[in-house]
Scaffold this motif. Structure first.
Motif, PDB file in Angstrom:
ATOM      1  N   ASN A  65      94.749  20.727 105.737  1.00  0.00           N
ATOM      2  CA  ASN A  65      95.378  19.434 105.445  1.00  0.00           C
ATOM      3  C   ASN A  65      94.282  18.380 105.310  1.00  0.00           C
ATOM      4  OD1 ASN A  65      94.803  18.145 107.966  1.00  0.00           O
ATOM      5  ND2 ASN A  65      96.588  19.140 108.891  1.00  0.00           N
ATOM      6  N   GLU A  66      94.695  17.140 104.973  1.00  0.00           N
ATOM      7  CA  GLU A  66      93.669  16.147 104.633  1.00  0.00           C
ATOM      8  C   GLU A  66      92.971  15.525 105.838  1.00  0.00           C
ATOM      9  OE1 GLU A  66      96.783  12.801 103.184  1.00  0.00           O
ATOM     10  OE2 GLU A  66      96.911  14.875 102.505  1.00  0.00           O
ATOM     11  N   LEU A  67      93.427  15.846 107.061  1.00  0.00           N
ATOM     12  CA  LEU A  67      92.787  15.284 108.249  1.00  0.00           C
ATOM     13  C   LEU A  67      91.500  16.015 108.623  1.00  0.00           C
ATOM     14  CD1 LEU A  67      95.830  14.717 110.638  1.00  0.00           C
ATOM     15  CD2 LEU A  67      94.588  12.996 109.318  1.00  0.00           C
ATOM     16  N   ARG A  68      91.463  17.326 108.342  1.00  0.00           N
ATOM     17  CA  ARG A  68      90.295  18.131 108.726  1.00  0.00           C
ATOM     18  C   ARG A  68      90.208  19.378 107.858  1.00  0.00           C
ATOM     19  NH1 ARG A  68      93.717  21.265 108.818  1.00  0.00           N
ATOM     20  NH2 ARG A  68      95.013  22.080 110.446  1.00  0.00           N
ATOM     21  N   SER A  69      89.018  20.023 107.852  1.00  0.00           N
ATOM     22  CA  SER A  69      88.815  21.219 107.042  1.00  0.00           C
ATOM     23  C   SER A  69      89.436  22.438 107.702  1.00  0.00           C
ATOM     24  CB  SER A  69      87.324  21.529 106.914  1.00  0.00           C
ATOM     25  OG  SER A  69      86.647  20.466 106.364  1.00  0.00           O
ATOM     26  N   CYS A  70      89.949  23.320 106.881  1.00  0.00           N
ATOM     27  CA  CYS A  70      90.393  24.623 107.366  1.00  0.00           C
ATOM     28  C   CYS A  70      90.218  25.614 106.225  1.00  0.00           C
ATOM     29  CB  CYS A  70      91.849  24.566 107.812  1.00  0.00           C
ATOM     30  SG  CYS A  70      92.525  26.176 108.290  1.00  0.00           S
ATOM     31  N   LEU A  71      89.378  26.618 106.442  1.00  0.00           N
ATOM     32  CA  LEU A  71      89.209  27.669 105.437  1.00  0.00           C
ATOM     33  C   LEU A  71      90.183  28.784 105.774  1.00  0.00           C
ATOM     34  CD1 LEU A  71      85.327  27.669 105.604  1.00  0.00           C
ATOM     35  CD2 LEU A  71      86.706  26.751 103.737  1.00  0.00           C
ATOM     36  N   VAL A  72      90.894  29.260 104.775  1.00  0.00           N
ATOM     37  CA  VAL A  72      91.935  30.264 105.017  1.00  0.00           C
ATOM     38  C   VAL A  72      91.530  31.584 104.368  1.00  0.00           C
ATOM     39  CG1 VAL A  72      94.360  30.862 104.655  1.00  0.00           C
ATOM     40  CG2 VAL A  72      93.710  28.471 105.082  1.00  0.00           C
ATOM     41  N   ILE A  73      91.513  32.648 105.157  1.00  0.00           N
ATOM     42  CA  ILE A  73      91.296  33.993 104.622  1.00  0.00           C
ATOM     43  C   ILE A  73      92.585  34.772 104.874  1.00  0.00           C
ATOM     44  CG2 ILE A  73      89.944  36.127 104.778  1.00  0.00           C
ATOM     45  CD1 ILE A  73      87.626  34.497 105.883  1.00  0.00           C
ATOM     46  N   GLU A  74      93.072  35.441 103.842  1.00  0.00           N
ATOM     47  CA  GLU A  74      94.350  36.126 103.960  1.00  0.00           C
ATOM     48  C   GLU A  74      94.287  37.423 103.172  1.00  0.00           C
ATOM     49  OE1 GLU A  74      97.530  33.322 103.186  1.00  0.00           O
ATOM     50  OE2 GLU A  74      98.934  34.999 102.989  1.00  0.00           O
ATOM     51  N   SER A  75      94.720  38.513 103.758  1.00  0.00           N
ATOM     52  CA  SER A  75      94.689  39.796 103.051  1.00  0.00           C
ATOM     53  C   SER A  75      95.578  40.811 103.774  1.00  0.00           C
ATOM     54  CB  SER A  75      93.251  40.318 102.998  1.00  0.00           C
ATOM     55  OG  SER A  75      93.223  41.628 102.478  1.00  0.00           O
TER      56      SER A  75
ATOM     57  N   ILE B 136      89.079  10.850 115.184  1.00  0.00           N
ATOM     58  CA  ILE B 136      88.629  12.003 115.989  1.00  0.00           C
ATOM     59  C   ILE B 136      88.415  13.220 115.088  1.00  0.00           C
ATOM     60  CG2 ILE B 136      89.394  13.689 117.738  1.00  0.00           C
ATOM     61  CD1 ILE B 136      90.591  11.262 119.284  1.00  0.00           C
ATOM     62  N   TYR B 137      89.377  13.500 114.222  1.00  0.00           N
ATOM     63  CA  TYR B 137      89.206  14.648 113.311  1.00  0.00           C
ATOM     64  C   TYR B 137      87.981  14.453 112.418  1.00  0.00           C
ATOM     65  CZ  TYR B 137      93.625  16.998 114.459  1.00  0.00           C
ATOM     66  OH  TYR B 137      94.630  17.687 115.102  1.00  0.00           O
ATOM     67  N   SER B 138      87.786  13.231 111.937  1.00  0.00           N
ATOM     68  CA  SER B 138      86.650  13.029 111.016  1.00  0.00           C
ATOM     69  C   SER B 138      85.312  13.197 111.743  1.00  0.00           C
ATOM     70  CB  SER B 138      86.733  11.663 110.335  1.00  0.00           C
ATOM     71  OG  SER B 138      86.368  10.673 111.256  1.00  0.00           O
ATOM     72  N   GLN B 139      85.304  12.964 113.051  1.00  0.00           N
ATOM     73  CA  GLN B 139      84.050  13.141 113.802  1.00  0.00           C
ATOM     74  C   GLN B 139      83.745  14.601 114.139  1.00  0.00           C
ATOM     75  OE1 GLN B 139      83.274  10.441 117.205  1.00  0.00           O
ATOM     76  NE2 GLN B 139      85.239   9.551 116.639  1.00  0.00           N
ATOM     77  N   VAL B 140      84.780  15.381 114.398  1.00  0.00           N
ATOM     78  CA  VAL B 140      84.515  16.749 114.880  1.00  0.00           C
ATOM     79  C   VAL B 140      84.648  17.827 113.804  1.00  0.00           C
ATOM     80  CG1 VAL B 140      85.125  16.205 117.271  1.00  0.00           C
ATOM     81  CG2 VAL B 140      86.879  17.145 115.755  1.00  0.00           C
ATOM     82  N   SER B 141      85.351  17.526 112.711  1.00  0.00           N
ATOM     83  CA  SER B 141      85.545  18.515 111.643  1.00  0.00           C
ATOM     84  C   SER B 141      84.405  18.402 110.640  1.00  0.00           C
ATOM     85  CB  SER B 141      86.884  18.244 110.952  1.00  0.00           C
ATOM     86  OG  SER B 141      87.022  19.066 109.819  1.00  0.00           O
ATOM     87  N   MET B 142      83.915  19.540 110.168  1.00  0.00           N
ATOM     88  CA  MET B 142      82.841  19.502 109.172  1.00  0.00           C
ATOM     89  C   MET B 142      83.442  19.675 107.777  1.00  0.00           C
ATOM     90  SD  MET B 142      79.270  21.520 108.913  1.00  0.00           S
ATOM     91  CE  MET B 142      79.876  23.158 108.591  1.00  0.00           C
ATOM     92  N   PRO B 143      83.204  18.687 106.900  1.00  0.00           N
ATOM     93  CA  PRO B 143      83.741  18.841 105.545  1.00  0.00           C
ATOM     94  C   PRO B 143      83.063  20.004 104.834  1.00  0.00           C
ATOM     95  CG  PRO B 143      82.799  16.638 105.908  1.00  0.00           C
ATOM     96  CD  PRO B 143      82.415  17.480 107.070  1.00  0.00           C
TER      97      PRO B 143
END
Ligand SMILES: [Zn+2]
Length: 280
Positions: free
Chosen positions: A166-176, A271-278
């Motif tokens: 979502n737009e608050l923080r990064s999340c990489l999704v792997i699905e298989s 908080i999310y912008s400080q701890v999440s890495m884009p």
């Protein structure tokens, strides 16, 4: 379902025999949660959970960790605490300070540091055996209160914990549908994150794994900081929030009532912008 049934049975026995677990579970039944929304799609829940104060404010630097007895080693665990073996090298334990329903701690028998790289297969196997659960991992600088003893955690699924990007923080999704493909693609992501943080023993991230519709799903939350600035502030400006996988997914744990009452949308975004890495 075999393992899930054994865990249900363990909950019944341990709630009967172990006062601390019974109290923690009852507290979770009456816990305060409030919700913040950004449009229809995006929401963050804030949980007020005073029993987590020790975990959230844990001093996890090397010298403090070396000084304390490790609470995940068998010799230091409460005598009343029992568990279920997993893969001959782990024991599944019930967490007496739950933030989720059926909160489990899956502890390796050996006292070895928190590093996930060669153990994502174990994590996915556990997710497969526990179809009603998410399994999560907090890196040593990303919410683990025992960075010196390898462990995973798990709890019952809920939509917010499986939300993904979502737009608050990064999340990489792997699905298989293939476990080994998820492991291989995770290794690629790991190498990339390692190249971004070569000075770290393990790049900073949290993981959430689950199985849904016969597919293995792994959410990777890359991090650039352990704790936000507000954690270290004093007086009214302080917010005791120390994000782990569950917070990164969208359920932020507050341990003081004042923080639960005063936290605003702007601070959540900050908080999310400080701890999440884009990730570009
Ligand atoms: Zn230990």
């Amino acid at each position: 379902m075999q393992l899930q049934r054994k865990i249900d049975q363990l909950f019944i026995e341990q709630q009967r025999d172990w006062e601390q677990l019974r109290a923690g579970t009852e507290q979770l039944d009456h816990i305060n949660v409030k919700e913040f929304n950004w449009g229809n799609e995006l929401k963050v829940d804030i949980q007020f959970n005073p029993s987590r104060i020790e975990s959230v404010s844990a001093k996890v630097d090397k010298s403090n960790i070396e000084k304390r007895p490790c609470f995940l080693c068998e010799k230091n665990r409460p005598k009343v605490q029992s568990g279920i073996p997993f893969l001959d090298k782990y024991i599944i334990l019930l967490n007496p300070f739950p933030i989720l329903r059926n909160h489990l701690t899956i502890t390796l028998h050996s006292h070895v540091p928190q590093r996930i790289r060669k153990k994502t297969g174990d994590m996915l196997t556990l997710a497969e055996l526990l179809p009603d659960y998410i399994v999560f991992y907090n890196g040593p600088k990303c919410g683990a209160s025992a960075p010196d003893h390898f462990h995973l955690q798990a709890g019952l699924k809920s939509p917010i914990l499986m939300a993904g990007e979502n737009e608050l923080r990064s999340c990489l999704v792997i699905e298989s549908t293939s476990k080994s493909e998820v492991e291989e693609r995770f290794e690629d992501v790991y190498q990339y994150l390692h190249s971004r943080q070569p000075e770290e023993e393990e790049p900073l991230f949290n993981l959430i794994a689950f199985v849904e519709n016969n597919r293995y799903v792994l959410h990777i939350f890359p991090r650039k900081a352990h704790r936000p600035r507000q954690f270290y502030e004093e007086g009214k400006r302080q917010l005791l929030v120390s994000p782990g996988a569950i917070d990164m997914a969208g359920l932020i744990i507050t341990v003081r009532e004042e923080d639960f009452n005063k936290i605003r949308k702007e601070e959540i975004v900050d908080i999310y912008s400080q701890v999440s890495m884009p990730i570009i």
